[in-house]
Design a protein around this motif. Structure first.
Motif, PDB file in Angstrom:
ATOM      1  N   LEU B  71       0.867  -1.176   0.000  1.00  0.00           N
ATOM      2  CA  LEU B  71       0.000   0.000   0.000  1.00  0.00           C
ATOM      3  C   LEU B  71       0.899   1.219   0.000  1.00  0.00           C
ATOM      4  N   PHE B  73       0.601   5.050   1.129  1.00  0.00           N
ATOM      5  CA  PHE B  73      -0.224   6.080   1.740  1.00  0.00           C
ATOM      6  C   PHE B  73       0.333   7.460   1.527  1.00  0.00           C
ATOM      7  N   LEU B 117      12.754   1.820   2.379  1.00  0.00           N
ATOM      8  CA  LEU B 117      12.261   1.517   3.728  1.00  0.00           C
ATOM      9  C   LEU B 117      11.539   0.175   3.731  1.00  0.00           C
ATOM     10  N   ILE B 123      10.116  -2.902   6.596  1.00  0.00           N
ATOM     11  CA  ILE B 123       9.008  -2.296   7.335  1.00  0.00           C
ATOM     12  C   ILE B 123       7.735  -2.560   6.538  1.00  0.00           C
ATOM     13  N   PRO B 124       6.633  -2.942   7.205  1.00  0.00           N
ATOM     14  CA  PRO B 124       5.376  -3.116   6.469  1.00  0.00           C
ATOM     15  C   PRO B 124       5.053  -1.850   5.688  1.00  0.00           C
ATOM     16  N   PHE B 126       2.429  -0.216   4.787  1.00  0.00           N
ATOM     17  CA  PHE B 126       1.518   0.824   5.269  1.00  0.00           C
ATOM     18  C   PHE B 126       2.178   1.662   6.359  1.00  0.00           C
ATOM     19  N   ALA B 127       2.987   1.008   7.215  1.00  0.00           N
ATOM     20  CA  ALA B 127       3.640   1.756   8.295  1.00  0.00           C
ATOM     21  C   ALA B 127       4.687   2.701   7.724  1.00  0.00           C
ATOM     22  N   ALA B 128       5.489   2.201   6.779  1.00  0.00           N
ATOM     23  CA  ALA B 128       6.538   3.033   6.195  1.00  0.00           C
ATOM     24  C   ALA B 128       5.935   4.238   5.497  1.00  0.00           C
ATOM     25  N   LEU B 130       2.890   5.547   5.855  1.00  0.00           N
ATOM     26  CA  LEU B 130       2.213   6.475   6.780  1.00  0.00           C
ATOM     27  C   LEU B 130       3.237   7.433   7.374  1.00  0.00           C
ATOM     28  N   GLY B 131       4.404   6.891   7.714  1.00  0.00           N
ATOM     29  CA  GLY B 131       5.463   7.720   8.269  1.00  0.00           C
ATOM     30  C   GLY B 131       5.972   8.729   7.270  1.00  0.00           C
ATOM     31  N   THR B 132       6.303   8.258   6.053  1.00  0.00           N
ATOM     32  CA  THR B 132       6.826   9.204   5.065  1.00  0.00           C
ATOM     33  C   THR B 132       5.746  10.205   4.655  1.00  0.00           C
ATOM     34  N   ALA B 134       3.595  11.608   6.638  1.00  0.00           N
ATOM     35  CA  ALA B 134       3.684  12.692   7.615  1.00  0.00           C
ATOM     36  C   ALA B 134       4.922  13.534   7.359  1.00  0.00           C
ATOM     37  N   LEU B 135       6.013  12.866   6.996  1.00  0.00           N
ATOM     38  CA  LEU B 135       7.267  13.581   6.754  1.00  0.00           C
ATOM     39  C   LEU B 135       7.151  14.506   5.540  1.00  0.00           C
ATOM     40  N   GLY B 138       4.824  17.309   6.165  1.00  0.00           N
ATOM     41  CA  GLY B 138       5.439  18.232   7.112  1.00  0.00           C
ATOM     42  C   GLY B 138       6.468  19.119   6.428  1.00  0.00           C
ATOM     43  N   LEU B 139       7.288  18.523   5.561  1.00  0.00           N
ATOM     44  CA  LEU B 139       8.286  19.307   4.832  1.00  0.00           C
ATOM     45  C   LEU B 139       7.606  20.340   3.945  1.00  0.00           C
TER      46      LEU B 139
END
Lengths: 336, 330
Positions: B71, B73, B117, B123-124, B126-128, B130-132, B134-135, B138-139
């Motif tokens: 996935l 995101f 990642l 890293i699963p 969806f988790a990777a 979701l993190g990027t 936000a990153l 945010g940037l």
């Protein structure tokens, strides 16, 4: 699942140094020293209380997020559940100003639990992956907020004073909001560490197949996890209306990012099975502290968003590195 | 699992999900044309495509991503970040086409980070992402804050909102088909595409049969980043401005379109034609909702429900099929 390195019998300090939260703790201390050298006000008791007030809701919702993440799931609908509960409770209090805060909290937690159970039902009975379910319900609930509010907001002047003040009352020495967060923290600490079904949450997260073979009703545990997450979001929703004295349609958008950040910073693994309550509180405090420091030093507000992203990525990467190394170690030792 | 060549079977051909989508499109069109006499007007229909085409571009790589069992995101946020970089580069005096190229390059890098990642750190996805997500978002906020960049030249905004000269066909629609056809051929008629299905079907088996899983997944995520950036360029061109809060709900829409198009969320099955059909279906559904004066805040209720229902229906169908097969065996 123990990750201890073999060595002498561990004591409290050794345990603490080896814990997953230790690096973040050291980093936090460093930041505290650096920031307080620049702005001494940062270290004052009043500021500490401010941080606590700010993170109380984040900590409450993060507990639920942690429980869900331990079962290898994720709940990105928490922000929408919070908003729905805030709007429902806000409109209720607006219509009946005589309602006591306790009843409002009960009402909010019931609403949250109901929405959480809806998530649980879709995930366990309809067998749809958690991430897809909560992505769908995130917008579903968010839309429902709009439906029940008809686009209007609950404004500060429409709420009774008693309701707006109960979260910041300090009858017991600390603001009521902080006390609630701490009480919920203690209850959930006992729940995941001392109650059988709490322990089963970890079992399901570590190895679902093994858990099933050991006679654990995996479905029931998963159902409970999302229900708890919803319930806590509902409670936080009531706190939100009271503290900020407003219930809007876009309340808490993006809140799920913060809860996930608090969890992964606090040592909850995205691979499931690992995480504890003190860690999550530490993670939430870390976020609150950074937000506070950003405000005090006077850096642009927009750093916050970027900070959440960097923190999540960094924590997840470290988690993955340790996880992979741990797997390799076990493979070398001939375990499976 | 992956037959060399399927024999033609008329019954199963007409019982496919794509035909159901076609029927649904016709059904909704009839409802819509009852709601408004102008619905079936050609220029209106072409105008309508503007509402979902930019997201439609992202559904192409997202189909690859979901078929391979992952996935992504972060598509909406790569879109925001790359269009923001484009805006800033343009503002600092670069030519707009060069800035757009820079945006595409940035999209590729963002996709490469996602891919690494997921494959190197395991890293699963969806988790990777979701993190990027936000990153990257945010940037974007950090770089652009709450202002917008405007003042793009006419010839640039034309690629987002213009028509092919002399006709009423919008340029993005043409661009979409220019991308869709190779994407479909690549997915359904090339070795790479077969590998994507194989990875989604069973990761271990595909690895043991000599497919370089990691390399293919990385490639898919890079493409996903580039196309997201392209979509960002087109959106900026259509709006004539770049803002940090562009398309907040795009990920939901994109995933819903792909899943509604009959792509299994577990990976390993789906067709790109189904995805294109479901894109038009969702487009006319939203258009109909607009005709009924339903605000976008309530429309997301329907999108969210649609996502869950469209994952649920194929599962039910599969369960019934399995039960039938079991009965047959007995």
């Amino acid at each position: 699942m123990s990750k201890r390195i073999p060595g002498p019998k561990s004591r409290f300090v050794q345990n603490a140094v080896r814990s997953r939260q230790f690096p973040i703790f050291v980093l936090m201390m460093t930041i505290i020293v650096v920031v307080s050298l620049r702005t001494p006000a940062f270290l004052s008791l009043g500021n500490f209380e401010d941080i606590m007030l700010d993170i109380a809701m984040l900590a409450i919702v993060s507990i639920g997020q942690m429980i869900v993440m331990i079962t290898t799931g994720i709940d990105i609908s928490v922000g929408s559940i919070l908003a729905f509960s805030a709007m429902a409770v806000g409109s209720m209090v607006r219509a009946n100003p005589e309602i006591t805060p306790i009843i409002a909290i009960l009402f909010g937690s019931l609403i949250g639990a109901a929405l959480g159970c809806l998530n649980s039902f879709v995930i366990t009975a309809m067998k749809i992956p958690p991430i897809i379910t909560t992505l769908g319900t995130m917008s579903f609930f968010r839309g429902l907020v709009y439906v029940i509010s008809q686009g209007t907001w609950v404004m500060s002047h429409q709420l009774p004073e008693r309701f707006k003040e109960f979260t910041i009352q300090t009858d017991l020495g600390l603001p009521f909001l902080v006390i609630i967060a701490l009480v919920l923290g203690v209850i959930s600490y006992l729940f995941v560490n001392r109650i059988p079904i709490g322990r089963q949450i970890y079992a399901v997260g570590c190895n679902q197949k093994a858990a099933r073979l050991a006679g654990i009703r995996v479905k029931r545990v998963e159902f409970l996890a999302y229900a708890i997450s919803g319930l806590l979001s509902g409670v936080a929703g009531v706190m939100w209306v009271s503290r900020y004295a407003i219930a809007a349609n876009n309340t808490a958008t993006g809140f799920e990012t913060q809860t996930i950040a608090a969890c992964v910073i606090g040592g909850v693994s995205v691979f499931g099975g690992i995480g504890n309550i003190p860690g999550v509180f530490l993670g939430a405090f870390f976020i609150g502290m950074i937000n506070n420091a950003i405000n005090l030093i006077g850096i642009s507000e927009f750093w916050k968003q970027a900070f959440y992203g960097m923190a999540i990525i960094l924590a997840v990467v470290l988690d993955a590195v340790f996880n992979n190394r741990f797997k390799n170690m076990r493979a070398k030792n001939g375990e499976k | 699992m992956i037959p060399y060549k399927k024999p033609f079977d008329p019954l199963s051909f007409f019982l496919r999900w794509e035909w159901i989508l076609v029927l649904l499109i016709i059904f909704i069109s009839i409802i819509n044309s009852n709601l408004s006499p102008y619905f079936l007007d050609f220029s209106n229909l072409f105008d309508m495509t503007f509402n979902f085409l930019e997201k439609g571009f992202i559904t192409l790589p997202m189909t690859y991503v979901i078929i391979s069992g992952n996935l992504d995101f972060s598509v909406a946020d790569i879109l925001a970040l790359s269009s923001c970089i484009m805006g800033l580069a343009f503002e600092s005096g670069m030519s707009i086409w060069l800035s757009a190229g820079l945006a595409l390059g940035l999209g590729a890098i963002a996709g490469l980070i996602n891919g690494n990642l997921i494959t190197r750190l395991k890293i699963p996805s969806f988790a990777a992402t979701l993190g990027t997500a936000a990153l990257y978002r945010g940037l974007t906020w950090l770089l652009l804050e709450n202002r917008g960049v405007t003042g793009f030249p006419e010839e640039f905004t034309l690629i987002g909102r213009g028509d092919i000269p002399g006709t009423e066909i919008p340029i993005p629609l043409v661009l979409f088909f220019l991308l869709f056809i190779p994407a479909a051929i690549f997915l359904h008629r090339s070795t790479f595409g077969r590998y994507v299905f194989a990875i989604g079907g069973n990761k271990e088996v595909s690895r043991f049969s000599g497919i370089k899983n990691d390399k293919i997944i990385r490639t898919i995520f890079i493409i996903s980043g580039i196309i997201s950036a392209l979509s960002g360029i087109l959106i900026s061109a259509r709006f004539g401005s770049v803002r940090a809060d562009v398309v907040p709900n795009a990920t939901l829409d994109v995933v819903t379109i792909v899943v509604l198009g009959g792509v299994s969320i577990a990976g390993g099955s789906g067709t790109l034609i189904g995805v294109a059909l479901s894109m038009f279906l969702l487009g006319i559904v939203k258009y109909g909702l607009n005709l009924m004066n339903i605000p976008p805040q309530i429309q997301i209720v329907i999108t969210g429900l649609l996502l869950i229902v469209s994952v649920f229906i194929p599962q039910i169908v599969n369960r019934i099929k399995k039960r039938k097969e079991e009965v047959k065996r007995k």
